[in-house]
Design a protein around this motif. Structure first.
Motif, short mmCIF file in Angstrom:
data_model
loop_
_atom_site.label_atom_id
_atom_site.label_comp_id
_atom_site.label_asym_id
_atom_site.label_seq_id
_atom_site.Cartn_x
_atom_site.Cartn_y
_atom_site.Cartn_z
N ARG A 49 0.82 -1.21 0.00
CA ARG A 49 0.00 0.00 0.00
C ARG A 49 0.86 1.26 0.00
O ARG A 49 0.45 2.31 -0.54
CB ARG A 49 -0.93 0.02 1.21
N ALA A 50 2.04 1.19 0.60
CA ALA A 50 2.90 2.36 0.68
C ALA A 50 3.38 2.77 -0.71
O ALA A 50 3.29 3.96 -1.08
CB ALA A 50 4.09 2.07 1.59
N THR A 53 0.63 4.26 -2.73
CA THR A 53 0.32 5.63 -2.33
C THR A 53 1.33 6.61 -2.90
O THR A 53 0.96 7.69 -3.37
CB THR A 53 0.28 5.71 -0.79
N ARG A 56 0.52 7.22 -6.49
CA ARG A 56 -0.61 8.13 -6.68
C ARG A 56 -0.19 9.58 -6.44
O ARG A 56 -0.61 10.49 -7.16
CB ARG A 56 -1.76 7.75 -5.77
N LEU A 57 0.63 9.79 -5.41
CA LEU A 57 1.11 11.15 -5.14
C LEU A 57 1.91 11.70 -6.31
O LEU A 57 1.70 12.84 -6.75
CB LEU A 57 1.96 11.16 -3.86
N ARG A 154 -7.76 15.51 5.63
CA ARG A 154 -7.98 14.14 6.10
C ARG A 154 -8.89 14.10 7.33
O ARG A 154 -9.71 13.17 7.47
CB ARG A 154 -6.64 13.47 6.41
N ALA A 236 2.33 7.62 4.22
CA ALA A 236 1.77 6.44 3.54
C ALA A 236 1.29 5.41 4.54
O ALA A 236 1.75 5.36 5.69
CB ALA A 236 2.83 5.83 2.61
N GLY A 261 -0.90 10.86 2.18
CA GLY A 261 -0.98 10.22 0.87
C GLY A 261 -0.88 11.19 -0.30
O GLY A 261 0.00 12.05 -0.35
N ALA A 262 -1.82 11.05 -1.22
CA ALA A 262 -1.79 11.84 -2.46
C ALA A 262 -2.65 13.10 -2.35
O ALA A 262 -3.24 13.54 -3.34
CB ALA A 262 -2.27 10.98 -3.63
#
Length: 290
Positions: A49-50, A53, A56-57, A154, A236, A261-262
């Protein structure tokens, strides 16, 4: 300031300009045919997942760069550990593709051991075997006011009313044994409380320092705070983020925000750091606004 130098390769630490206005409006990207590639160096994790992320950023960074007229900006990724490519591998690929200057930026929120020691050492070693490559090393993402905006994004996504005077915030970072880094987080907490009027903003750390997020949540609950929420000052997802969420909720937190994240604010900040590190170079004509 020069971190290392030999006859054919330069690894430079780009001066962090005083204030974002300097890094933005004074850091104009001047006229030329191409922008030097941006090498974003993330911490790295075994958790997939890191890396997703980070991808995506950097996709958001490319999109924003295109909107700013930097259509040719090449954005590459490297990881300190646990994932590929390494900085050395990424620099070798960029050099093999014809790059003569690379802007290396640490995708880290706090200036501590990794950004002060680990990454510069890796860049020096990589640069020593890449004749003709000039590496300019830029600053970490934090501290910066845009990171408060990203955390508030967030928190809002988690259902938190921004600036609620009945809400106490646990500002949770990864943690470091570097006292200067901890002092920066403490100042960020003070600035955020003054800016928004939260009931209280306290620091907590996922590792290496105290208190833990759960300890901070329990202390605020005992002090009578009607709402305690945890703001994740983490880039992330991964072990730290999962632990922060689980232990904080178990300790009585009302909500725990997602990782940064992004977030668009981070993409904007990456471009501003790129502009600051590129200051004095001849680049495609485009200002990155303050």
């Amino acid at each position: 300031m020069t971190a290392a130098r030999n006859a054919s390769t330069t690894v430079e630490g780009a001066q962090l300009l005083a204030g974002d206005k300097a890094a933005g409006s004074a850091g104009l990207l001047r006229s030329s045919t191409a922008c030097p590639p941006l090498l974003a160096i993330a911490h790295g994790s075994r958790d997939p997942r890191a890396a997703a992320t980070v991808a995506r950023l950097l996709a958001e960074v490319r999109r924003l760069a295109s909107l700013r007229g930097l259509n040719g900006l090449q954005v590459a990724t490297a990881y300190q550990d646990h994932a590929a490519p390494s900085p050395a591998q990424a620099l070798s690929a960029l050099s093999g593709g014809g790059a003569r200057t690379v802007i290396a930026l640490p995708l880290l929120l706090t200036d501590a051991y990794h950004s002060k020691t680990d990454i510069p050492a890796v860049l020096r070693s990589a640069g020593a075997v890449l004749p003709g490559l000039r590496i300019r090393y830029g600053p970490t993402l934090g501290p910066h006011p845009l990171l408060i905006n990203a955390m508030e994004r967030r928190l809002a996504e988690a259902g938190v009313r921004i600036g609620d005077p009945g809400t106490a915030i646990v500002l949770t970072s990864a943690g470091s044994t570097d006292q200067a880094a901890s002092a920066v987080i403490a100042q960020l907490a003070r600035d955020w409380q003054a800016l928004r009027g939260w009931r209280e903003v306290v620091c907590a750390y996922a590792s290496a320092a105290s208190p833990t997020p759960a300890e901070a949540v329990r202390a605020l609950r005992r002090s009578g705070a009607p709402h305690v929420v945890v703001a994740s000052y983490l880039l992330a997802p991964g072990l730290f983020a999962d632990k922060v969420r689980d232990t904080s909720l178990a300790a009585g937190a009302t909500a725990v925000s997602g990782v940064l994240g992004a977030a668009p604010e981070l993409a904007e900040l990456v471009l501003r750091r790129y502009a600051a590190a590129s200051s004095g170079l001849t680049l495609a004509k485009q200002a990155i606004s303050a």
